[in-house]
Scaffold this motif. Structure first.
Motif, PDB file in Angstrom:
ATOM      1  N   THR A  89       0.814  -1.213   0.000  1.00  0.00           N
ATOM      2  CA  THR A  89       0.000   0.000   0.000  1.00  0.00           C
ATOM      3  C   THR A  89       0.852   1.269   0.000  1.00  0.00           C
ATOM      4  O   THR A  89       0.379   2.319  -0.382  1.00  0.00           O
ATOM      5  N   ASP A  90       2.080   1.155   0.464  1.00  0.00           N
ATOM      6  CA  ASP A  90       2.932   2.326   0.689  1.00  0.00           C
ATOM      7  C   ASP A  90       2.223   3.349   1.577  1.00  0.00           C
ATOM      8  O   ASP A  90       2.529   4.528   1.539  1.00  0.00           O
ATOM      9  N   SER A 125      -7.418  -1.015  -7.117  1.00  0.00           N
ATOM     10  CA  SER A 125      -7.008   0.213  -7.803  1.00  0.00           C
ATOM     11  C   SER A 125      -7.065   1.405  -6.849  1.00  0.00           C
ATOM     12  O   SER A 125      -6.137   2.237  -6.819  1.00  0.00           O
ATOM     13  N   ASP A 126      -8.145   1.488  -6.060  1.00  0.00           N
ATOM     14  CA  ASP A 126      -8.277   2.594  -5.114  1.00  0.00           C
ATOM     15  C   ASP A 126      -7.193   2.545  -4.036  1.00  0.00           C
ATOM     16  O   ASP A 126      -6.678   3.587  -3.623  1.00  0.00           O
ATOM     17  N   ILE A 127      -6.827   1.350  -3.587  1.00  0.00           N
ATOM     18  CA  ILE A 127      -5.752   1.205  -2.594  1.00  0.00           C
ATOM     19  C   ILE A 127      -4.432   1.693  -3.185  1.00  0.00           C
ATOM     20  O   ILE A 127      -3.712   2.490  -2.574  1.00  0.00           O
ATOM     21  N   ARG A 128      -4.120   1.231  -4.365  1.00  0.00           N
ATOM     22  CA  ARG A 128      -2.832   1.579  -4.991  1.00  0.00           C
ATOM     23  C   ARG A 128      -2.737   3.047  -5.359  1.00  0.00           C
ATOM     24  O   ARG A 128      -1.649   3.611  -5.366  1.00  0.00           O
ATOM     25  N   ASN A 129      -3.864   3.663  -5.668  1.00  0.00           N
ATOM     26  CA  ASN A 129      -3.854   5.054  -6.121  1.00  0.00           C
ATOM     27  C   ASN A 129      -4.322   6.045  -5.059  1.00  0.00           C
ATOM     28  O   ASN A 129      -4.546   7.212  -5.387  1.00  0.00           O
ATOM     29  N   TYR A 130      -4.445   5.598  -3.827  1.00  0.00           N
ATOM     30  CA  TYR A 130      -4.920   6.492  -2.778  1.00  0.00           C
ATOM     31  C   TYR A 130      -3.933   7.645  -2.631  1.00  0.00           C
ATOM     32  O   TYR A 130      -2.736   7.422  -2.400  1.00  0.00           O
ATOM     33  N   ASP A 139      -2.795   9.678   5.671  1.00  0.00           N
ATOM     34  CA  ASP A 139      -4.077   9.582   6.378  1.00  0.00           C
ATOM     35  C   ASP A 139      -4.041   8.443   7.388  1.00  0.00           C
ATOM     36  O   ASP A 139      -3.403   7.410   7.155  1.00  0.00           O
ATOM     37  N   PHE A 140      -4.751   8.621   8.496  1.00  0.00           N
ATOM     38  CA  PHE A 140      -4.949   7.500   9.404  1.00  0.00           C
ATOM     39  C   PHE A 140      -5.682   6.405   8.641  1.00  0.00           C
ATOM     40  O   PHE A 140      -6.462   6.672   7.723  1.00  0.00           O
ATOM     41  N   TYR A 141      -5.468   5.159   9.034  1.00  0.00           N
ATOM     42  CA  TYR A 141      -6.117   4.043   8.345  1.00  0.00           C
ATOM     43  C   TYR A 141      -7.637   4.146   8.388  1.00  0.00           C
ATOM     44  O   TYR A 141      -8.315   3.739   7.449  1.00  0.00           O
ATOM     45  N   GLU A 142      -8.191   4.685   9.467  1.00  0.00           N
ATOM     46  CA  GLU A 142      -9.641   4.811   9.568  1.00  0.00           C
ATOM     47  C   GLU A 142     -10.196   5.721   8.461  1.00  0.00           C
ATOM     48  O   GLU A 142     -11.251   5.442   7.880  1.00  0.00           O
ATOM     49  N   ILE A 143      -9.483   6.795   8.173  1.00  0.00           N
ATOM     50  CA  ILE A 143      -9.902   7.716   7.104  1.00  0.00           C
ATOM     51  C   ILE A 143      -9.723   7.052   5.746  1.00  0.00           C
ATOM     52  O   ILE A 143     -10.603   7.112   4.877  1.00  0.00           O
ATOM     53  N   PHE A 144      -8.583   6.409   5.554  1.00  0.00           N
ATOM     54  CA  PHE A 144      -8.281   5.677   4.323  1.00  0.00           C
ATOM     55  C   PHE A 144      -9.390   4.656   4.039  1.00  0.00           C
ATOM     56  O   PHE A 144      -9.979   4.628   2.952  1.00  0.00           O
ATOM     57  N   LEU A 145      -9.730   3.839   5.030  1.00  0.00           N
ATOM     58  CA  LEU A 145     -10.760   2.809   4.849  1.00  0.00           C
ATOM     59  C   LEU A 145     -12.138   3.428   4.624  1.00  0.00           C
ATOM     60  O   LEU A 145     -12.922   2.929   3.813  1.00  0.00           O
ATOM     61  N   GLY A 146     -12.434   4.485   5.346  1.00  0.00           N
ATOM     62  CA  GLY A 146     -13.716   5.157   5.159  1.00  0.00           C
ATOM     63  C   GLY A 146     -13.886   5.657   3.733  1.00  0.00           C
ATOM     64  O   GLY A 146     -14.955   5.511   3.127  1.00  0.00           O
ATOM     65  N   ASN A 147     -12.826   6.212   3.174  1.00  0.00           N
ATOM     66  CA  ASN A 147     -12.881   6.681   1.790  1.00  0.00           C
ATOM     67  C   ASN A 147     -13.005   5.519   0.811  1.00  0.00           C
ATOM     68  O   ASN A 147     -13.732   5.610  -0.183  1.00  0.00           O
ATOM     69  N   LEU A 148     -12.313   4.400   1.082  1.00  0.00           N
ATOM     70  CA  LEU A 148     -12.469   3.211   0.239  1.00  0.00           C
ATOM     71  C   LEU A 148     -13.906   2.697   0.275  1.00  0.00           C
ATOM     72  O   LEU A 148     -14.489   2.355  -0.761  1.00  0.00           O
ATOM     73  N   ALA A 149     -14.474   2.646   1.476  1.00  0.00           N
ATOM     74  CA  ALA A 149     -15.839   2.140   1.634  1.00  0.00           C
ATOM     75  C   ALA A 149     -16.838   3.042   0.921  1.00  0.00           C
ATOM     76  O   ALA A 149     -17.696   2.557   0.172  1.00  0.00           O
ATOM     77  N   GLU A 150     -16.735   4.347   1.132  1.00  0.00           N
ATOM     78  CA  GLU A 150     -17.672   5.273   0.486  1.00  0.00           C
ATOM     79  C   GLU A 150     -17.551   5.235  -1.028  1.00  0.00           C
ATOM     80  O   GLU A 150     -18.552   5.279  -1.744  1.00  0.00           O
TER      81      GLU A 150
END
Length: 141
Positions: A34-35, A84-89, A94-105
């Motif tokens: 994920t880098d 794709s969203d993980i690799r291009n985030y 960002d904290f992981y909670e924000i990262f995951l929230g954006n992936l989910a939304e």
């Protein structure tokens, strides 16, 4: 919320229906770089989602084709979109909670067939953070 489906259990009378309260599906994306927060960071993502009731089966085609809003999406397309969203985030700090929230939304926006999604990430100890950790988000529409 429930809907009726034809029974497929052997020995059941033909045409009998069963009430299905919900249908969920899940998969994992194992050990993906994920880098995120640290260059070379690897994480494992566990995705579970629930389908909206009343969806119909897919057509004979699959792959990158658009699936109608009333049709079960091919999980490979959901998975590929999340990868794709993980690799291009863009915001690697960002904290992981924000990262995951954006992936989910983003996934819910891409797939109106889903009523909710849960994403859990397992983050192994790495670099200066020597503690394995995890985060989970839940989003619904």
């Amino acid at each position: 919320m429930s809907h009726e489906t034809q029974r497929t259990t052997p020995g059941q009378p033909a045409g009998e229906t069963a009430r299905v309260a919900s249908i969920q599906f899940g998969f994992s994306i194992d050990d993906i770089v994920t880098d995120h927060q640290y260059k070379g960071q690897r994480s494992t993502f566990h995705i579970t989602y629930q389908y909206r009731n009343g969806l119909v089966g897919p057509t004979a085609t699959k792959g990158s084709e658009v699936v109608k809003d009333d049709t079960y999406p091919f999980f490979q397309n959901v998975r590929n979109g999340i990868i794709s969203d993980i690799r291009n985030y863009p915001r690697k700090k960002d904290f992981y909670e924000i990262f995951l929230g954006n992936l989910a939304e983003g996934t819910l926006a891409d797939y109106p067939q889903l009523s909710w999604i849960r994403i859990k990430v397992d983050v192994p100890a790495y670099a200066s953070v020597r503690t394995a950790r995890f985060a989970t988000v839940f989003a619904e529409q």
